[in-house]
Scaffold this active site. Structure first.
Site, short mmCIF file in Angstrom:
data_model
loop_
_atom_site.label_atom_id
_atom_site.label_comp_id
_atom_site.label_asym_id
_atom_site.label_seq_id
_atom_site.Cartn_x
_atom_site.Cartn_y
_atom_site.Cartn_z
N THR A 94 0.85 -1.04 0.19
CA THR A 94 0.02 0.04 0.19
C THR A 94 0.85 1.42 0.11
OG1 THR A 94 -1.72 -1.05 1.48
CG2 THR A 94 -1.86 1.41 1.36
N LYS A 169 -7.90 1.33 -2.51
CA LYS A 169 -7.51 0.81 -1.46
C LYS A 169 -7.70 1.82 -0.32
CE LYS A 169 -5.23 -1.64 1.67
NZ LYS A 169 -3.92 -2.39 1.89
N LYS A 237 0.13 4.59 8.50
CA LYS A 237 0.84 4.96 7.30
C LYS A 237 -0.34 4.95 6.22
CE LYS A 237 1.95 1.52 4.43
NZ LYS A 237 2.27 0.55 3.74
#
Lengths: 290, 290
Positions: A94, A169, A237
């Site tokens: 990701t 995502k 993150k």
């Protein structure tokens, strides 16, 4: 199937590479920064590359399962000069959508192909081979990527051009963050309200408040099981990329900003490796309007 | 089954009373402030009471499905002086837990029994008779209430003493609010990110972001269907009780405060009757960090 390389054999990448080997479609070369992580895969039948350069020269498809944008950039830039022309890079990390777009362009300039392919389904999905994979890139490359990742995917679907996989995502992580908050806020309220926590989880899970989080994280909360799963550090993150992207496209993400602030406090205390549902305890610790 | 009275024949109460009549366990007397709402039930076989006094004198169990705390207080105080000793009041309205405790005490002082019995499952659940009902009160009274409401309940479970049903409903609404935010924030981000909204909803619903809201409200958002369902006005009423209770028990409910603030802005514009998932459009209208 072409010769495949797999870089990054962590909690997710390890079992995913294992599924590739088990599928037996062709040779699988693996590499990890910590070489010891390659050994279990060697035992399963994988070839362990001596270096990134070694892997680059042998493979026609290179799959990455790493950490942040910078990690993927570093590895791609190390692999690219040695890779065969036309090599397809499939990145499961990701990273920021912008980072993915940039890598796609950088590699295209070197006659290499890049598909962003972030995953959802957690470590359980990696072990069972039932991940959902969001593919962003050229249609033909995404088709080839979908076929390559099929041994560990329940679904692998193109959602748009370069970076679109990462944008999907982000949308996923926004919803995951909201669901986490809904669960933890509801159960911490219930506990302070003197309700039975197991009964609360069970009654609420079956109605309009029900969610994957209630079904899967709820029992962990009841057991006070904060053992590493999807970590606060990784969630934070992802939230940073959500906020960066939201700011670029002018989207309002007040829920993400709230959950990010709460999880950042936990990470700042040094508990970033714990699983995200420890947010329940954080909320319990706080008072009204704190 | 004893003679039952049902007061409040709205979107929820109407079909619920209909199930009671259909169950054929005994006479069902109904009453509504707007008498016309009693007519469809008369056609189904209910008796329409001439007044609250008339209903109070005839029934041994009185079920209420009204609006806010004040409405329930008003109706209970009108019924109590005329009710038969030992009458069981079952209140399906969502009111403040404190209001429920107080009514329990008030009625007990008049030899009357009160069970708070808020419901979840929406208008669809009322029509299908598949509601989940949280019962708060004395164990014996809750057992009797569970039996009385069985014609329209998938589950009716005692969760504690007086007020506990309402506290469980607050926990439920906290989770429902968070799930709504997760859905609307995620889909409004996806739309601004240029993703296909139908694909986003479908891919995310099947993974760790999945929820009842994704399954049931998602399609409404895709169809831009903001027709009245569970209204913003009612959600905001419930959030006020959540915050009141949270402040009393020292619980942190940052998600509720956020969603409440967003929905209050919509209500202030005069759109309080719309269904809550119009929050999607509200977020679309806003920019980052607005």
């Amino acid at each position: 199937m072409s010769v495949v390389g797999f870089v990054g054999l962590g909690v997710m990448g390890g079992p995913m590479a294992g599924h590739l080997v088990a599928a037996g479609k062709g040779p699988v070369w693996v590499w990890n920064r910590t070489p010891a992580k390659g050994e279990p895969l060697r035992a399963q039948g994988a070839q362990v590359a001596e270096s990134l350069a070694d892997l680059a020269q042998r493979c026609e498809t290179i799959i990455l399962c790493l950490g942040a944008t910078e990690d993927v950039q570093e590895v791609c830039r190390a692999l690219a000069p040695l890779a065969r022309p036309g090599t397809l890079f499939i990145d499961h990390s990701t990273i920021s959508p912008q980072g993915a777009e940039q890598l796609h362009a950088e590699l295209a300039a070197q006659q290499l192909r890049f598909v962003d392919a972030p995953i959802t389904g957690g470590s359980m999905g990696a072990q069972k081979g039932t991940l959902t994979i969001f593919l962003g890139g050229d249609p033909e490359d995404c088709g080839e990527a979908a076929s390559s990742v099929s041994p560990y995917a329940k679904r692998a679907e193109r959602v748009g051009g370069p970076g679109a996989g990462q944008r999907m995502k982000m949308a996923n992580q926004i919803a995951v963050g909201g669901a986490l908050l809904a669960l933890c806020e509801s159960l911490s309220f219930a506990q302070k309200a003197g309700l039975d926590l197991a009964q609360t989880r069970e009654l609420l899970a079956g109605g309009a408040a029900g969610s994957w989080a209630f079904d899967n994280y709820g029992p962990k909360i009841l057991a006070s099981d904060w053992s590493p799963g999807f970590s606060i550090k990784n969630q934070n993150k992802d939230f940073r990329y959500c906020e960066e992207t939201a700011s670029q496209i002018g989207a309002d993400v007040p829920g993400v900003r709230l959950v990010h602030r709460l999880l950042a406090e936990i990470e700042a205390r040094g508990d970033g490796e714990l699983t995200t549902c420890v947010l329940f305890e954080e909320l319990l610790r706080r008072g009204f309007d704190s």
